[in-house]
Design a protein around this motif. Structure first.
Motif, PDB file in Angstrom:
ATOM      1  N   GLY A  72     -10.848  -1.521   1.698  1.00 56.02           N
ATOM      2  CA  GLY A  72     -11.747  -0.584   1.794  1.00 56.02           C
ATOM      3  C   GLY A  72     -12.148  -0.189   3.068  1.00 56.02           C
ATOM      4  O   GLY A  72     -11.343  -0.358   3.950  1.00 56.02           O
ATOM      5  N   PRO A  73     -13.197   0.248   3.602  1.00 57.10           N
ATOM      6  CA  PRO A  73     -13.766   0.718   4.923  1.00 57.10           C
ATOM      7  C   PRO A  73     -13.965  -0.517   5.442  1.00 57.10           C
ATOM      8  O   PRO A  73     -14.442  -1.637   4.992  1.00 57.10           O
ATOM      9  CB  PRO A  73     -15.196   1.626   4.718  1.00 57.10           C
ATOM     10  CG  PRO A  73     -15.124   1.613   3.424  1.00 57.10           C
ATOM     11  CD  PRO A  73     -14.289   0.713   2.531  1.00 57.10           C
ATOM     12  N   VAL A 110      -3.366   7.217   8.525  1.00 62.33           N
ATOM     13  CA  VAL A 110      -4.537   6.610   8.835  1.00 62.33           C
ATOM     14  C   VAL A 110      -3.809   6.190  10.447  1.00 62.33           C
ATOM     15  O   VAL A 110      -4.668   6.317  11.431  1.00 62.33           O
ATOM     16  CB  VAL A 110      -4.866   5.353   8.180  1.00 62.33           C
ATOM     17  CG1 VAL A 110      -5.713   4.601   8.929  1.00 62.33           C
ATOM     18  CG2 VAL A 110      -5.546   5.672   6.784  1.00 62.33           C
ATOM     19  N   HIS A 142     -16.424  -5.272   6.418  1.00 60.34           N
ATOM     20  CA  HIS A 142     -14.939  -5.289   5.867  1.00 60.34           C
ATOM     21  C   HIS A 142     -14.757  -5.535   4.678  1.00 60.34           C
ATOM     22  O   HIS A 142     -16.032  -6.202   3.753  1.00 60.34           O
ATOM     23  CB  HIS A 142     -14.036  -6.009   6.652  1.00 60.34           C
ATOM     24  CG  HIS A 142     -14.206  -7.532   6.201  1.00 60.34           C
ATOM     25  ND1 HIS A 142     -13.573  -8.194   5.344  1.00 60.34           N
ATOM     26  CD2 HIS A 142     -15.046  -8.309   6.664  1.00 60.34           C
ATOM     27  CE1 HIS A 142     -13.838  -9.584   5.252  1.00 60.34           C
ATOM     28  NE2 HIS A 142     -14.752  -9.533   6.090  1.00 60.34           N
ATOM     29  N   TYR A 160      -7.395  -2.107   4.291  1.00 64.97           N
ATOM     30  CA  TYR A 160      -6.538  -2.251   3.017  1.00 64.97           C
ATOM     31  C   TYR A 160      -7.488  -2.307   1.854  1.00 64.97           C
ATOM     32  O   TYR A 160      -7.131  -1.627   0.732  1.00 64.97           O
ATOM     33  CB  TYR A 160      -5.906  -3.786   3.011  1.00 64.97           C
ATOM     34  CG  TYR A 160      -5.064  -4.130   1.711  1.00 64.97           C
ATOM     35  CD1 TYR A 160      -5.371  -5.166   0.784  1.00 64.97           C
ATOM     36  CD2 TYR A 160      -3.712  -3.565   1.714  1.00 64.97           C
ATOM     37  CE1 TYR A 160      -4.555  -5.459  -0.228  1.00 64.97           C
ATOM     38  CE2 TYR A 160      -2.987  -4.006   0.444  1.00 64.97           C
ATOM     39  CZ  TYR A 160      -3.379  -4.795  -0.202  1.00 64.97           C
ATOM     40  OH  TYR A 160      -2.539  -5.045  -1.356  1.00 64.97           O
ATOM     41  N   GLU A 184     -10.404   3.409   7.071  1.00 60.15           N
ATOM     42  CA  GLU A 184      -9.784   2.597   5.844  1.00 60.15           C
ATOM     43  C   GLU A 184      -8.812   1.385   6.279  1.00 60.15           C
ATOM     44  O   GLU A 184      -8.055   1.745   7.117  1.00 60.15           O
ATOM     45  CB  GLU A 184      -9.148   3.876   5.321  1.00 60.15           C
ATOM     46  CG  GLU A 184     -10.333   4.608   4.461  1.00 60.15           C
ATOM     47  CD  GLU A 184     -10.865   3.911   3.484  1.00 60.15           C
ATOM     48  OE1 GLU A 184     -12.349   4.357   3.403  1.00 60.15           O
ATOM     49  OE2 GLU A 184     -10.370   3.110   2.771  1.00 60.15           O
ATOM     50  N   ALA A 191      -5.606  -1.270  11.209  1.00 61.46           N
ATOM     51  CA  ALA A 191      -7.034  -0.817  10.984  1.00 61.46           C
ATOM     52  C   ALA A 191      -8.121  -1.364  12.306  1.00 61.46           C
ATOM     53  O   ALA A 191      -8.793  -0.465  12.738  1.00 61.46           O
ATOM     54  CB  ALA A 191      -7.562  -1.455   9.635  1.00 61.46           C
ATOM     55  N   THR A 226       0.837  -1.183  -0.129  1.00 62.68           N
ATOM     56  CA  THR A 226       0.074  -0.029  -0.016  1.00 62.68           C
ATOM     57  C   THR A 226       0.842   1.062  -0.030  1.00 62.68           C
ATOM     58  O   THR A 226       1.969   1.244   0.490  1.00 62.68           O
ATOM     59  CB  THR A 226      -0.767   0.012   1.312  1.00 62.68           C
ATOM     60  OG1 THR A 226      -0.274  -0.087   2.512  1.00 62.68           O
ATOM     61  CG2 THR A 226      -1.918  -1.174   1.317  1.00 62.68           C
ATOM     62  N   THR A 247     -15.498   3.187  12.004  1.00 64.58           N
ATOM     63  CA  THR A 247     -15.289   2.781  10.764  1.00 64.58           C
ATOM     64  C   THR A 247     -13.875   3.411  10.303  1.00 64.58           C
ATOM     65  O   THR A 247     -13.900   4.515  10.441  1.00 64.58           O
ATOM     66  CB  THR A 247     -16.091   3.000   9.649  1.00 64.58           C
ATOM     67  OG1 THR A 247     -17.355   2.485  10.272  1.00 64.58           O
ATOM     68  CG2 THR A 247     -15.860   2.449   8.620  1.00 64.58           C
TER      69      THR A 247
END
Lengths: 412, 570
Positions: free
Chosen positions: A339-340, A309, A360, A337, A335, A398, A301, A333
């Motif tokens: 998406g949210p 983040v 997820h 890898y 971000e 996340a 990423t 919620t």
């Protein structure tokens, strides 16, 4: 496609991370001050007891498996398809033993079967352990296979269940018979069972490059308490020698980019509770010129995005005081890898009862890899020392970011 | 004034008479309006606009959306005959017929929503368009009896034709097609109308034709074609009360013009089999010479015979021959369709959960479209011509847009004849519709293109857990050992857990086909067929599932259990 969106599933509970209540060893003393002898006693006691699921789990494996357990899969290195191996496009064999439902040729090699079928599916983990256990008994007169089976048992308890005592137990048996176990993982077991000193000793004595110079080693050093040593290891990461492997054979990289080093340093500081330093490292990442942070291949990423983040998450961690969070259920919620990702934290009696990923868009594999993170937040009742799984860092981060934000926002 | 020319017959305003607003008694019109309202409410309340969102479909039992279908006497009787079984609406059908003895064609005149709709059409449109008007065509009066006989004959031979002709199924099916089209357009895009197939156009057209026949004559369908009405009419001949015309009749012809059911013969006698006692004629008769009296009372001497058993254009013998001919035609149609059925059964359509076995399904399904209407995810679609004439309009499961929700069992509740059994939710979740089959040449991880876990997460979220993972494309190290993190996790269907709900197919279609355009069609599809579906007429689906799993369970391998810590390691 409004109707499709309207039917999106909301609750996806994987592995009941919150219900994972591994009986923690009796807290006779302060947890981090056990001697090696004490931990060994713990290992012997916990490791020799039969798991409560042992009798109710069937020994279930396809009839076509070759229980002689040859080492080679038969085809050597390289991609399997290129070798003219199992042909997916035609010539499908009927399935063999019970209940797999796959139309490919049935499995023969045990190692392959474990990786193909057992490890990806949590519902098969226990039967997989029984299989390897059965192989151990079957090959008790073959020292090499016996060692292999003991080592694999240790690996399975470590990776699949996170049961460090049992893992260490089997590895000790393996070592007693002359086999070798992953020194890093054994050290980790000692640390988790309450003896960071022993872990440090083991790490220092570790001979192989694996235990010395990988991300997991660095993380373990930091977790033990030697944060500065870990930070210096990051600086000198990627010297001569083999790249080594991180998990289960995953090939590491020869060196880290500068931004990756900063991120790893920040992760270590965050895990150690040194939030200001973590924030400083994140700021350094964001200050780097873009050329140095672009992903090298599509598996990575954007490091800057990660820094951003995580920085937000660290801010929340800094302000978080768990005693001020009232009972209830909180979601957040963030971000991740793919998406949210929505994480739900349930607090009961002023303790974290569960941390669950409810929504997820991650690839299933990475979510499974990151499950220990969710589990450990509940086990440790906090975020210090919580594992960020190498190879699934974004997903693990996340979960931490989301849980921290949810709790911080709920503080009175 | 009374002479009617052959062909066109212009209506004449009744001079000197107060023009009544409703040509029909008030009570009747009110009842008709209420019944139509009830029907529309039941029908549209569960239409797409009000469908419950995912997770909400368990809102108790449906109200009786199939009420009017159950009331249609032809539906119950013909289905019971064709399927040789006791079906739910049979009792209600008999009750309706018995009431029909006392109140002839009460259903037609007071309750039938199709009749009311036809009345509305005639009142708004039919009255203004005179081009196609026919004079009262007495010769057609017996057509519906031929139709009815054909249906009985076919049912005797196991083919259900009443679905094509019976009043309420025609209405529900036509409305479902039209409503589906309109709502598809309103909700989504108008290009979705293309998803309607030939069968649905046919159904909509049929309804429109039935309504449009009102241009020929008001209530043309009811008077000359409707087989359900024919059945009720037959009961009406037993009625103790009847219409008589007294000697004061001047043969002005008004009663003949207003009679909805063409029950007044050219000689002004009453066709008992058609008269519905709606009393429209009585209201318009200027001489008030029409009375409804008991069979045994003696009216003043009438100018014409009290009854007329025959119509002038058709003799008794002609009628009888006509019946035989219709019966023969029915049998012929049945035989032909039975052949058609055999050849098309092999195409294995996926039927709703709880459907009875296929041959019996085709006999029992009245093709009313009610199940299609109540399906909250719009998974059920009426079949088009691909299943042959015998299979047209029967419900099939098409899982491209959505899958069969595990918390919904509405289709079974809505089916009037029990072709889809009304199952409890846990039973429904055990009833297999088919088996999901993954096309490994299309599935993204199987092809090594990218990771994808949509079908897996759908199935897990639904609670079936019938898809698990297998790692494909494993790479090996120098020693020949497989590397644990290489390759992709690809989905695999567990055949003994899959019920064929199609949620996986819908998800793959929605994301990979429509949204991301990576595939042309869903990589996982539900397929029906032998060994993949459960269709039992009675009994528990869960029992069946348990038995199957017991059979397939692998034999336990160890005769003696391994001890966790064996002796040689102590």
């Amino acid at each position: 496609m409004s109707r499709v969106i309207a039917f999106q599933r909301v609750a996806i509970v994987l592995l009941a991370a919150g219900v994972m209540s591994i009986a923690s060893p009796a807290d006779g003393q302060a947890r981090n001050a056990r001697t090696k002898t004490e931990v060994d006693a713990l290992i012997a006691q916990a490791g020799s007891s039969t798991p409560d699921w042992w009798d109710t789990t069937e020994l279930d494996y396809p009839e076509t498996l070759d229980l002689n357990w040859p080492v080679r899969a038969g085809f050597g290195p390289g991609r399997f398809e290129e070798r003219g191996g199992r042909d997916r496009r035609g010539g499908r064999g009927r399935r063999g033993g019970g209940g797999f439902g796959w139309e490919q040729s049935p499995p023969t090699n045990v190692d392959e079967y474990l990786i193909q079928v057992v490890y990806p599916n949590p519902s098969r983990h226990k039967a997989g352990v029984k299989l390897v256990h059965h192989l151990m008994i079957r090959h008790k007169d073959d020292p090499e296979k016996l060692r292999r089976s003991l080592n694999t048992l240790g690996e399975m308890f470590y990776e699949l269940f996170g049961e460090y005592a049992r893992a260490a137990f089997w590895w000790q048996k393996c070592a007693a018979l002359g086999g070798g176990a992953d020194a890093l993982k054994v050290a980790r077991c000692y640390f988790e069972l309450g003896s960071p000193a022993t872990a440090a000793d083991l790490l220092s004595q570790a001979g192989s490059d694996e235990a010395r110079n990988t991300k997991d080693a660095i993380k373990l050093w930091a977790r033990i308490g030697e944060v500065d040593k870990a930070l210096s290891m990051i600086e000198s990461y990627g010297g001569a020698g083999n790249p080594g492997t991180d998990r289960f054979g995953f090939r590491g990289r020869r060196s880290m980019s500068q931004s990756s080093k900063y991120l790893l340093a920040a992760e270590i500081c965050r895990g150690a509770g040194r939030y200001d330093e973590a924030l400083a490292y994140y700021a350094k990442v964001l200050a780097l010129p873009n050329s140095e942070t672009r992903p090298a291949d599509h598996h990575e990423t954007d490091d800057k995005f990660e820094a951003q983040v995580n920085r937000t998450g660290t801010e929340f961690l800094r302000t978080l005081d768990l005693t001020r969070v009232p009972d209830g259920s909180y979601t957040e919620t963030v971000e991740a890898y793919g998406g949210p990702m929505t994480v739900q934290v349930v607090v009961r009696n002023r303790r974290i009862a569960s941390v669950e990923v409810t929504r997820h868009q991650e690839t299933y594999e990475y979510l499974i890899m990151a499950q220990p993170t969710a589990r450990q937040i509940g086990q440790k009742q906090g975020f210090e020392g919580v594992d960020v799984i190498t190879g699934a860092t974004v997903t693990s981060d996340a979960i931490i970011n989301a849980a921290a934000a949810a709790l911080a926002k709920a503080m009175e | 004034m009374t002479a009617s020319r052959a062909g066109r017959d212009k209506p004449q305003r009744l001079s000197g008479q107060p023009q009544t607003r409703w040509t029909g008694n008030r009570r009747r019109r009110l009842t008709q309006a209420l019944c139509l309202l009830l029907f529309l409410t039941l029908f549209f309340y569960f239409s797409r606009a009000h469908r419950l969102e995912a997770g909400g479909a368990t809102a108790g039992h449906l109200p009786p959306v199939d009420l009017f279908l159950n009331l249609d006497p032809l539906v119950g009787l013909s289905t019971a005959l064709a399927a040789r079984a006791f079906v739910g609406p049979l009792v209600l059908a008999l009750a309706v017929l018995v009431i029909g003895v006392i109140f002839p064609r009460w259903f037609c005149g007071y309750v039938c929503p199709l009749g009311t709709l036809i009345d509305l059409f005639d009142w708004t449109l039919g009255r203004r368009v005179q081009r196609f008007r026919l004079s009262a065509t007495s010769r057609w009066v017996h057509l519906r009896f031929y139709f009815l006989t054909g249906i009985w004959a076919a049912a005797l031979f196991g083919v259900l034709l009443s679905g094509f002709g019976a009043a309420i199924p025609v209405l529900t099916r036509g409305m479902q097609s039209i409503a589906a089209a309109i709502q598809a357009g309103l909700e989504g895009d108008w290009h979705e109308l293309a998803s309607l197939d030939g069968g649905q156009y046919f159904a909509a057209a049929l309804l429109l034709v039935v309504l449009g026949l009102g241009l020929l004559r008001p209530r043309f369908w009811c008077a000359y074609l409707c087989p359900s009405g024919a059945l009720l009419s037959a009961m009406g001949t037993l009625n103790p009360r009847r219409r008589v015309v007294e000697s004061t009749c001047t043969r002005c012809g008004r009663c003949r013009r207003v009679c909805s059911f063409d029950a007044i013969a050219p000689d002004y006698s009453t066709r008992l089999a058609s008269c519905a006692h709606c009393k429209r004629c009585q209201r318009v008769c200027p001489q008030q010479s029409i009375r409804f009296v008991g069979r045994w009372s003696r009216p003043r001497p009438a100018a014409t015979p009290a009854t007329s058993a025959t119509a002038p254009a058709l003799t008794r013998r002609g009628f009888f021959l006509g019946l035989v001919g219709a019966g023969g035609a029915g049998i012929g149609a049945a035989t032909g369709l039975a052949h058609d059925r055999q050849s098309h059964i092999a195409s294995y359509p996926i039927r709703p959960p709880g459907s009875v076995p296929e041959v019996r399904f085709r006999r029992q399904c009245i093709r009313c479209g009610q199940c299609v209407q109540v399906c909250p995810a719009n998974v059920l679609r009426p079949a088009g011509f691909e299943l042959g004439i015998d299979g047209i309009w029967t419900p099939t499961l098409v899982a491209d847009a959505a899958g069969c929700d595990p918390s919904c069992n509405r289709c079974g509740q809505a089916c009037p004849t029990g072709a889809i059994r009304d199952l409890a939710l846990d039973e429904k979740r055990a009833a297999r519709l088919g088996l999901a089959v993954i096309d490994e040449n299309a599935c993204l991880p199987h092809c090594g293109k990218e990771a994808c876990g949509l079908c897996f997460s759908e199935c897990a979220a639904a609670g079936y857990h019938a898809i698990e993972y297998i790692r494909v494309g494993i790479e090996y190290d120098a020693g020949g050992r497989p590397l644990a993190d290489s390759g992709f996790l690809a989905p695999v269907v567990l055949a003994d857990r899959c019920v064929g709900c199609g949620l996986c197919q819908a998800r793959c279609h929605a994301v990979n086909v429509v949204e991301k355009r990576l595939l042309d069609g869903s990589a996982v599809r539900v397929a029906a067929g032998l060994g993949r579906e459960d269709r039992i007429v009675s009994g528990s689906y869960r029992e069946l599932q348990n038995q199957r799993r017991e059979r397939n369970r692998p034999q336990p391998r160890e005769t003696k259990r391994d001890e966790y810590l064996p002796d040689f390691l102590r």
